[in-house]
Design a protein around this motif. Structure first.
Motif, PDB file in Angstrom:
ATOM      1  N   ALA A 196     -16.489 -22.273  -3.338  1.00 47.17           N
ATOM      2  CA  ALA A 196     -16.216 -21.368  -4.456  1.00 47.17           C
ATOM      3  C   ALA A 196     -17.515 -20.919  -5.112  1.00 47.17           C
ATOM      4  CB  ALA A 196     -15.318 -22.060  -5.474  1.00 47.17           C
ATOM      5  N   ILE A 197     -18.459 -21.831  -5.228  1.00 47.91           N
ATOM      6  CA  ILE A 197     -19.759 -21.508  -5.833  1.00 47.91           C
ATOM      7  C   ILE A 197     -20.467 -20.443  -5.002  1.00 47.91           C
ATOM      8  CG2 ILE A 197     -22.039 -22.416  -6.420  1.00 47.91           C
ATOM      9  CD1 ILE A 197     -20.637 -25.180  -6.731  1.00 47.91           C
ATOM     10  N   ARG A 198     -20.484 -20.638  -3.700  1.00 50.23           N
ATOM     11  CA  ARG A 198     -21.191 -19.702  -2.829  1.00 50.23           C
ATOM     12  C   ARG A 198     -20.497 -18.342  -2.748  1.00 50.23           C
ATOM     13  NH1 ARG A 198     -25.190 -22.260  -0.374  1.00 50.23           N
ATOM     14  NH2 ARG A 198     -25.098 -24.503   0.001  1.00 50.23           N
ATOM     15  N   ALA A 199     -19.187 -18.343  -2.911  1.00 47.73           N
ATOM     16  CA  ALA A 199     -18.438 -17.083  -2.809  1.00 47.73           C
ATOM     17  C   ALA A 199     -18.431 -16.292  -4.112  1.00 47.73           C
ATOM     18  CB  ALA A 199     -17.001 -17.383  -2.377  1.00 47.73           C
ATOM     19  N   ALA A 200     -18.744 -16.950  -5.222  1.00 50.94           N
ATOM     20  CA  ALA A 200     -18.668 -16.288  -6.530  1.00 50.94           C
ATOM     21  C   ALA A 200     -19.697 -15.171  -6.648  1.00 50.94           C
ATOM     22  CB  ALA A 200     -18.882 -17.314  -7.640  1.00 50.94           C
ATOM     23  N   ARG A 201     -19.291 -14.051  -7.245  1.00 48.72           N
ATOM     24  CA  ARG A 201     -20.172 -12.906  -7.450  1.00 48.72           C
ATOM     25  C   ARG A 201     -19.984 -12.309  -8.839  1.00 48.72           C
ATOM     26  NH1 ARG A 201     -21.807 -14.782  -3.450  1.00 48.72           N
ATOM     27  NH2 ARG A 201     -22.418 -13.784  -1.483  1.00 48.72           N
ATOM     28  N   PRO A 202     -20.310 -13.051  -9.891  1.00 49.33           N
ATOM     29  CA  PRO A 202     -20.184 -12.474 -11.234  1.00 49.33           C
ATOM     30  C   PRO A 202     -21.166 -11.326 -11.410  1.00 49.33           C
ATOM     31  CG  PRO A 202     -21.308 -14.588 -11.322  1.00 49.33           C
ATOM     32  CD  PRO A 202     -20.811 -14.435  -9.926  1.00 49.33           C
ATOM     33  N   THR A 203     -20.836 -10.411 -12.318  1.00 45.77           N
ATOM     34  CA  THR A 203     -21.679  -9.226 -12.502  1.00 45.77           C
ATOM     35  C   THR A 203     -22.581  -9.329 -13.728  1.00 45.77           C
ATOM     36  OG1 THR A 203     -19.870  -8.154 -13.709  1.00 45.77           O
ATOM     37  CG2 THR A 203     -20.032  -7.710 -11.350  1.00 45.77           C
ATOM     38  N   THR A 204     -22.447 -10.395 -14.511  1.00 48.71           N
ATOM     39  CA  THR A 204     -23.317 -10.580 -15.678  1.00 48.71           C
ATOM     40  C   THR A 204     -24.102 -11.874 -15.527  1.00 48.71           C
ATOM     41  OG1 THR A 204     -21.513 -11.672 -16.877  1.00 48.71           O
ATOM     42  CG2 THR A 204     -21.790  -9.310 -17.229  1.00 48.71           C
ATOM     43  N   LEU A 221     -16.729 -19.037 -16.516  1.00 45.71           N
ATOM     44  CA  LEU A 221     -17.182 -19.923 -15.442  1.00 45.71           C
ATOM     45  C   LEU A 221     -15.994 -20.556 -14.730  1.00 45.71           C
ATOM     46  CD1 LEU A 221     -20.215 -21.748 -17.122  1.00 45.71           C
ATOM     47  CD2 LEU A 221     -20.317 -20.259 -15.105  1.00 45.71           C
ATOM     48  N   ALA A 222     -15.003 -20.982 -15.522  1.00 49.42           N
ATOM     49  CA  ALA A 222     -13.805 -21.599 -14.947  1.00 49.42           C
ATOM     50  C   ALA A 222     -13.081 -20.628 -14.024  1.00 49.42           C
ATOM     51  CB  ALA A 222     -12.874 -22.054 -16.072  1.00 49.42           C
ATOM     52  N   LYS A 223     -12.976 -19.379 -14.461  1.00 45.88           N
ATOM     53  CA  LYS A 223     -12.278 -18.364 -13.662  1.00 45.88           C
ATOM     54  C   LYS A 223     -13.039 -18.071 -12.372  1.00 45.88           C
ATOM     55  CE  LYS A 223     -10.284 -13.735 -13.978  1.00 45.88           C
ATOM     56  NZ  LYS A 223     -10.075 -12.545 -14.852  1.00 45.88           N
ATOM     57  N   VAL A 224     -14.357 -17.966 -12.468  1.00 50.01           N
ATOM     58  CA  VAL A 224     -15.184 -17.676 -11.298  1.00 50.01           C
ATOM     59  C   VAL A 224     -15.112 -18.802 -10.272  1.00 50.01           C
ATOM     60  CG1 VAL A 224     -17.593 -17.544 -10.545  1.00 50.01           C
ATOM     61  CG2 VAL A 224     -16.796 -16.076 -12.387  1.00 50.01           C
ATOM     62  N   LEU A 225     -15.070 -20.040 -10.756  1.00 46.56           N
ATOM     63  CA  LEU A 225     -15.098 -21.205  -9.869  1.00 46.56           C
ATOM     64  C   LEU A 225     -13.712 -21.693  -9.454  1.00 46.56           C
ATOM     65  CD1 LEU A 225     -17.914 -23.181 -11.711  1.00 46.56           C
ATOM     66  CD2 LEU A 225     -18.130 -21.939  -9.551  1.00 46.56           C
ATOM     67  N   GLY A 226     -12.665 -21.167 -10.101  1.00 45.97           N
ATOM     68  CA  GLY A 226     -11.319 -21.602  -9.763  1.00 45.97           C
ATOM     69  C   GLY A 226     -10.984 -22.979 -10.265  1.00 45.97           C
ATOM     70  N   ILE A 227     -11.589 -23.364 -11.412  1.00 44.23           N
ATOM     71  CA  ILE A 227     -11.298 -24.659 -12.025  1.00 44.23           C
ATOM     72  C   ILE A 227     -10.870 -24.415 -13.471  1.00 44.23           C
ATOM     73  CG2 ILE A 227     -12.889 -25.932 -10.539  1.00 44.23           C
ATOM     74  CD1 ILE A 227     -14.954 -25.850 -12.754  1.00 44.23           C
ATOM     75  N   THR A 228     -10.594 -25.468 -14.196  1.00 46.42           N
ATOM     76  CA  THR A 228     -10.173 -25.301 -15.586  1.00 46.42           C
ATOM     77  C   THR A 228     -11.383 -25.243 -16.514  1.00 46.42           C
ATOM     78  OG1 THR A 228     -10.055 -27.679 -16.044  1.00 46.42           O
ATOM     79  CG2 THR A 228      -8.078 -26.631 -15.115  1.00 46.42           C
ATOM     80  N   ARG A 229     -11.163 -24.653 -17.684  1.00 39.58           N
ATOM     81  CA  ARG A 229     -12.224 -24.624 -18.686  1.00 39.58           C
ATOM     82  C   ARG A 229     -12.571 -26.051 -19.114  1.00 39.58           C
ATOM     83  NH1 ARG A 229     -12.150 -21.383 -24.493  1.00 39.58           N
ATOM     84  NH2 ARG A 229     -13.942 -22.444 -25.397  1.00 39.58           N
ATOM     85  N   ARG A 230     -11.572 -26.896 -19.122  1.00 45.60           N
ATOM     86  CA  ARG A 230     -11.801 -28.277 -19.497  1.00 45.60           C
ATOM     87  C   ARG A 230     -12.762 -28.957 -18.523  1.00 45.60           C
ATOM     88  NH1 ARG A 230      -7.073 -32.913 -20.120  1.00 45.60           N
ATOM     89  NH2 ARG A 230      -8.378 -34.502 -21.084  1.00 45.60           N
TER      90      ARG A 230
END
Length: 315
Positions: free
Chosen positions: A103-111, A119-128
């Motif tokens: 998930a880390i390697r596939a993430a492509r945030p624009t900011t 971060l949680a949304k980009v990584l597919g985990i919870t905010r917690r």
């Protein structure tokens, strides 16, 4: 021979298994329009919903009890389900610890900077889960702490990315320079393009692969490994090894290439709405103010660094 089973009073309390999104939807379909906390917990496979109803635990937007408050309090069933469906932990593709690296390697945030929720949304985990990293790996507990949040509550994406990757791939212990060098270069060529196909450059003027290299060099140096500044400067295409040394100390940055984006991409890059960009472009002109909004070029694109600096000056 004694039985392997324990008496009932010795049995540990087990947390109900978390249900899939389809199972949750099916369970909610059987509930009345107004639901109690207990019914919500049972329908979602949770022991309780205390965290969801407490914003200080990292969850926001959870429906409040209906007024006037009954005993026990009830909430609107459809509103609760709508909230649940939007949470990262409810998604069908929710990732677990084993595939977080993918998930880390596939993430492509624009900011360059992201909030805990982003971060949680980009990584597919919870905010917690993100907040747990921040709470567990602090400067007073480890020599390699989780990147700290700025005054806006956001963290550098490239710094977080680098930390997560090396957290699952620590510095070789008592390794030779060959082994350390291999570790340092592990992700150097990673992710030089954003989701929009443009080169992603962070707040230090580095790509995510370059930032990973710099962060690993910092960790290696702190562990007593001698990382030649000349070697690092060559890999980063820097003219002066002193600049590489500053980067390793966390006191420097490189000059990022000029990036020009059109309104929609510019708004996404800066984390503002397209309407905001259009509004300032129309109202903050040279005729009306001494500090006008940066002008566009012939293709309607603006210098990202200039616009970012303008926003910072004008808050």
């Amino acid at each position: 021979m004694a039985s392997a089973s324990l008496p009932a009073y010795h049995s540990p309390t087990r947390r109900p298994p978390m249900k899939s999104l389809d199972e949750v939807r099916a369970a909610f379909a059987k509930l009345p329009p107004d639901v109690t906390a207990k019914e919500i917990a049972e329908a979602t496979g949770r022991a309780h919903i205390w965290n969801w109803s407490d914003p200080t635990k990292g969850f926001t937007g959870f429906p409040a009890p209906k007024e006037p408050v009954s005993r026990p309090p009830v909430r609107d069933r459809d509103a609760v389900l709508e909230w649940y469906e939007k949470q990262p932990f409810a998604q069908p593709d929710r990732r677990g610890p084993r595939d977080l690296t993918d998930a880390i390697r596939a993430a492509r945030p624009t900011t360059s900077h992201l909030s805990a929720s982003e971060l949680a949304k980009v990584l597919g985990i919870t905010r917690r889960a993100v907040n747990k990293y921040a709470d567990r790996y602090t400067p007073d507990k480890t020599t390699d702490p989780f990147p700290q949040a700025d005054s806006e509550g956001t963290r550098s994406w490239s710094a977080v990315r680098a930390w997560l990757l090396r957290h699952h791939d620590p510095l070789p212990k008592a390794g030779s320079w060959t082994a350390v060098r291999e570790w340092l270069l592990r992700n150097q060529a990673d992710g030089t393009e954003s989701k929009a196909g443009r080169v992603f450059v962070d707040e230090l003027g580095l790509t995510v692969g370059q930032r990973d290299l710099v962060e690993r060099a910092r960790v290696a140096t702190a562990a007593g490994v001698s990382v030649p500044a000349e070697w690092l400067a060559e890999l980063l295409s820097l003219d002066d090894p002193k600049q590489a040394s500053q980067l390793m100390r966390g006191t420097g940055a490189v000059s990022p290439p000029v990036r020009r984006l059109k309104p929609t991409a510019l708004a996404r890059e800066l984390g503002v709405s397209l309407e905001t960009v259009k509004y300032y472009a129309k109202t903050r002109t040279p005729e009306k103010t001494a500090d006008p909004f940066p002008e566009k070029d012939s293709s309607s694109a603006r210098d990202v660094a200039e616009v970012r600096a303008w926003f910072e000056r004008n808050k």
